[in-house]
Motif scaffolding. Structure first.
Motif, PDB file in Angstrom:
ATOM      1  N   ASN A  91       4.381  12.745   3.190  1.00 26.25           N
ATOM      2  CA  ASN A  91       4.431  14.120   3.686  1.00 26.25           C
ATOM      3  C   ASN A  91       4.535  14.080   5.198  1.00 26.25           C
ATOM      4  O   ASN A  91       4.255  13.052   5.829  1.00 26.25           O
ATOM      5  CB  ASN A  91       3.174  14.891   3.292  1.00 26.25           C
ATOM      6  N   LYS A  92       4.900  15.196   5.789  1.00 29.67           N
ATOM      7  CA  LYS A  92       4.918  15.314   7.249  1.00 29.67           C
ATOM      8  C   LYS A  92       3.858  16.316   7.665  1.00 29.67           C
ATOM      9  O   LYS A  92       3.712  17.359   7.030  1.00 29.67           O
ATOM     10  CB  LYS A  92       6.293  15.763   7.743  1.00 29.67           C
ATOM     11  N   GLU A 124      -6.686  13.737  -1.862  1.00 33.11           N
ATOM     12  CA  GLU A 124      -6.251  12.791  -2.879  1.00 33.11           C
ATOM     13  C   GLU A 124      -6.533  11.336  -2.509  1.00 33.11           C
ATOM     14  O   GLU A 124      -6.646  10.499  -3.371  1.00 33.11           O
ATOM     15  CB  GLU A 124      -4.751  12.958  -3.135  1.00 33.11           C
ATOM     16  N   CYS A 125      -6.587  11.012  -1.233  1.00 32.43           N
ATOM     17  CA  CYS A 125      -6.702   9.622  -0.784  1.00 32.43           C
ATOM     18  C   CYS A 125      -7.900   9.417   0.127  1.00 32.43           C
ATOM     19  O   CYS A 125      -8.314  10.314   0.841  1.00 32.43           O
ATOM     20  CB  CYS A 125      -5.453   9.217  -0.008  1.00 32.43           C
ATOM     21  N   THR A 126      -8.385   8.197   0.117  1.00 32.74           N
ATOM     22  CA  THR A 126      -9.421   7.826   1.077  1.00 32.74           C
ATOM     23  C   THR A 126      -8.728   7.461   2.387  1.00 32.74           C
ATOM     24  O   THR A 126      -7.525   7.176   2.401  1.00 32.74           O
ATOM     25  CB  THR A 126     -10.218   6.609   0.569  1.00 32.74           C
ATOM     26  N   PRO A 127      -9.446   7.447   3.506  1.00 33.30           N
ATOM     27  CA  PRO A 127      -8.820   7.061   4.777  1.00 33.30           C
ATOM     28  C   PRO A 127      -8.210   5.663   4.743  1.00 33.30           C
ATOM     29  O   PRO A 127      -7.205   5.403   5.387  1.00 33.30           O
ATOM     30  CB  PRO A 127      -9.986   7.122   5.771  1.00 33.30           C
ATOM     31  N   ALA A 128      -8.783   4.759   3.970  1.00 39.53           N
ATOM     32  CA  ALA A 128      -8.245   3.404   3.881  1.00 39.53           C
ATOM     33  C   ALA A 128      -6.889   3.387   3.169  1.00 39.53           C
ATOM     34  O   ALA A 128      -6.041   2.548   3.463  1.00 39.53           O
ATOM     35  CB  ALA A 128      -9.226   2.496   3.155  1.00 39.53           C
ATOM     36  N   GLU A 129      -6.671   4.308   2.238  1.00 42.61           N
ATOM     37  CA  GLU A 129      -5.416   4.368   1.496  1.00 42.61           C
ATOM     38  C   GLU A 129      -4.322   5.125   2.247  1.00 42.61           C
ATOM     39  O   GLU A 129      -3.154   5.017   1.909  1.00 42.61           O
ATOM     40  CB  GLU A 129      -5.627   5.077   0.153  1.00 42.61           C
ATOM     41  N   THR A 130      -4.687   5.886   3.247  1.00 42.84           N
ATOM     42  CA  THR A 130      -3.740   6.737   3.962  1.00 42.84           C
ATOM     43  C   THR A 130      -3.129   6.001   5.147  1.00 42.84           C
ATOM     44  O   THR A 130      -3.839   5.389   5.936  1.00 42.84           O
ATOM     45  CB  THR A 130      -4.442   8.012   4.464  1.00 42.84           C
ATOM     46  N   GLU A 131      -1.809   6.055   5.253  1.00 43.62           N
ATOM     47  CA  GLU A 131      -1.103   5.451   6.381  1.00 43.62           C
ATOM     48  C   GLU A 131      -0.439   6.553   7.186  1.00 43.62           C
ATOM     49  O   GLU A 131       0.270   7.396   6.643  1.00 43.62           O
ATOM     50  CB  GLU A 131      -0.038   4.473   5.889  1.00 43.62           C
ATOM     51  N   TYR A 132      -0.680   6.549   8.503  1.00 45.05           N
ATOM     52  CA  TYR A 132      -0.106   7.540   9.397  1.00 45.05           C
ATOM     53  C   TYR A 132       0.992   6.908  10.234  1.00 45.05           C
ATOM     54  O   TYR A 132       0.827   5.822  10.770  1.00 45.05           O
ATOM     55  CB  TYR A 132      -1.176   8.107  10.334  1.00 45.05           C
ATOM     56  N   GLY A 133       2.108   7.616  10.375  1.00 48.62           N
ATOM     57  CA  GLY A 133       3.177   7.165  11.244  1.00 48.62           C
ATOM     58  C   GLY A 133       2.969   7.670  12.660  1.00 48.62           C
ATOM     59  O   GLY A 133       2.025   8.401  12.940  1.00 48.62           O
ATOM     60  N   LYS A 134       3.859   7.278  13.539  1.00 41.36           N
ATOM     61  CA  LYS A 134       3.778   7.691  14.933  1.00 41.36           C
ATOM     62  C   LYS A 134       4.228   9.140  15.061  1.00 41.36           C
ATOM     63  O   LYS A 134       5.116   9.592  14.344  1.00 41.36           O
ATOM     64  CB  LYS A 134       4.683   6.794  15.774  1.00 41.36           C
ATOM     65  N   LEU A 139      -7.811   7.627  16.233  1.00 40.01           N
ATOM     66  CA  LEU A 139      -7.274   8.627  15.316  1.00 40.01           C
ATOM     67  C   LEU A 139      -6.057   8.076  14.589  1.00 40.01           C
ATOM     68  O   LEU A 139      -5.286   7.297  15.157  1.00 40.01           O
ATOM     69  CB  LEU A 139      -6.872   9.878  16.096  1.00 40.01           C
ATOM     70  N   PHE A 140      -5.872   8.492  13.347  1.00 39.86           N
ATOM     71  CA  PHE A 140      -4.690   8.160  12.558  1.00 39.86           C
ATOM     72  C   PHE A 140      -4.440   6.655  12.451  1.00 39.86           C
ATOM     73  O   PHE A 140      -3.307   6.207  12.498  1.00 39.86           O
ATOM     74  CB  PHE A 140      -3.453   8.865  13.118  1.00 39.86           C
ATOM     75  N   ASN A 141      -5.485   5.866  12.332  1.00 39.55           N
ATOM     76  CA  ASN A 141      -5.386   4.407  12.161  1.00 39.55           C
ATOM     77  C   ASN A 141      -4.514   3.760  13.245  1.00 39.55           C
ATOM     78  O   ASN A 141      -3.794   2.802  12.988  1.00 39.55           O
ATOM     79  CB  ASN A 141      -4.835   4.056  10.777  1.00 39.55           C
ATOM     80  N   ALA A 142      -4.542   4.281  14.435  1.00 38.88           N
ATOM     81  CA  ALA A 142      -3.718   3.761  15.530  1.00 38.88           C
ATOM     82  C   ALA A 142      -4.265   2.430  16.026  1.00 38.88           C
ATOM     83  O   ALA A 142      -5.438   2.105  15.830  1.00 38.88           O
ATOM     84  CB  ALA A 142      -3.687   4.759  16.682  1.00 38.88           C
ATOM     85  N   GLU A 143      -3.402   1.657  16.670  1.00 39.85           N
ATOM     86  CA  GLU A 143      -3.833   0.425  17.309  1.00 39.85           C
ATOM     87  C   GLU A 143      -4.163   0.769  18.751  1.00 39.85           C
ATOM     88  O   GLU A 143      -3.291   1.180  19.510  1.00 39.85           O
ATOM     89  CB  GLU A 143      -2.722  -0.621  17.236  1.00 39.85           C
ATOM     90  N   GLU A 159       4.588  11.277   9.885  1.00 41.72           N
ATOM     91  CA  GLU A 159       4.614  11.023   8.449  1.00 41.72           C
ATOM     92  C   GLU A 159       3.264  10.489   7.989  1.00 41.72           C
ATOM     93  O   GLU A 159       2.654   9.655   8.657  1.00 41.72           O
ATOM     94  CB  GLU A 159       5.710  10.026   8.095  1.00 41.72           C
ATOM     95  N   VAL A 160       2.818  10.973   6.839  1.00 38.84           N
ATOM     96  CA  VAL A 160       1.571  10.520   6.226  1.00 38.84           C
ATOM     97  C   VAL A 160       1.916  10.019   4.826  1.00 38.84           C
ATOM     98  O   VAL A 160       2.486  10.755   4.029  1.00 38.84           O
ATOM     99  CB  VAL A 160       0.546  11.669   6.133  1.00 38.84           C
ATOM    100  N   THR A 161       1.585   8.755   4.530  1.00 33.60           N
ATOM    101  CA  THR A 161       1.885   8.171   3.228  1.00 33.60           C
ATOM    102  C   THR A 161       0.583   7.918   2.487  1.00 33.60           C
ATOM    103  O   THR A 161      -0.344   7.312   3.030  1.00 33.60           O
ATOM    104  CB  THR A 161       2.665   6.852   3.381  1.00 33.60           C
ATOM    105  N   CYS A 162       0.545   8.399   1.244  1.00 33.33           N
ATOM    106  CA  CYS A 162      -0.649   8.262   0.421  1.00 33.33           C
ATOM    107  C   CYS A 162      -0.226   8.077  -1.023  1.00 33.33           C
ATOM    108  O   CYS A 162       0.493   8.934  -1.562  1.00 33.33           O
ATOM    109  CB  CYS A 162      -1.507   9.509   0.576  1.00 33.33           C
ATOM    110  N   LYS A 163      -0.603   6.966  -1.644  1.00 32.56           N
ATOM    111  CA  LYS A 163      -0.287   6.671  -3.047  1.00 32.56           C
ATOM    112  C   LYS A 163       1.207   6.856  -3.338  1.00 32.56           C
ATOM    113  O   LYS A 163       1.597   7.473  -4.317  1.00 32.56           O
ATOM    114  CB  LYS A 163      -1.114   7.552  -3.971  1.00 32.56           C
TER     115      LYS A 163
END
Length: 154
Positions: free
Chosen positions: A73-74, A41-51, A117-121, A65-69
């Protein structure tokens, strides 16, 4: 009579096939949230991953947690139970282990960032340490020399 038996057999066959098809649904998921749904449903830029938060202790199996639009979800994740747990979402290319530092009884090596991975810093380079091995490794020549001296009595 034959017609009745044939119809009964056909009904039993249809019921067994539908039961078999229903049994195969969701077999590979094993109760874990569907990762493919969020990804499609989402592009990688739209997807936010939690720790990644472990279920017990500070490492091992856990969830993130993964947040998209606006939907959260977990998904399943894992934190390594060794020196890598601080950098688990960052992949590095490491060089060889350095010599043992006698003062701290540790050896270290550095690595350069290979993949995020997962947009980590992630840091560009990291240095990790671990305790030195308590065993002293013998070379093959030392072992043969010792045997020679025992046999000859020198």
């Amino acid at each position: 009579m034959r017609g009745l038996v044939s119809v009964t057999l056909l009904l039993l066959l249809a019921l067994s096939l539908s039961a078999e098809a229903g049994r195969g649904k969701g077999k590979g998921n094993k109760g874990k949230p569907d990762r493919a749904k969020a990804a499609s449903e989402c592009t990688p830029a739209e997807t936010e991953y939690g720790k990644c938060i472990p279920e017990q202790g500070d490492c091992g199996e856990g969830q993130r947690e993964v947040t998209c639009k606006g939907q959260t979800n977990k998904i399943h994740c894992k934190i390594p139970c060794n020196w890598k747990k601080d950098i688990s979402d960052c992949k590095y290319k490491f060089g060889p282990w350095g010599p043992c530092d006698a003062a701290t009884n540790t050896k270290s090596r550095s690595g350069s960032l290979k993949k995020v991975l997962f947009n980590a810093e992630c840091r560009d380079t990291v240095t990790v340490s671990k305790p030195c091995s308590p065993k002293v490794k013998k070379t093959r020549g030392e072992n043969h020399t010792l045997i020679y001296y025992r046999q000859t009595g020198l």
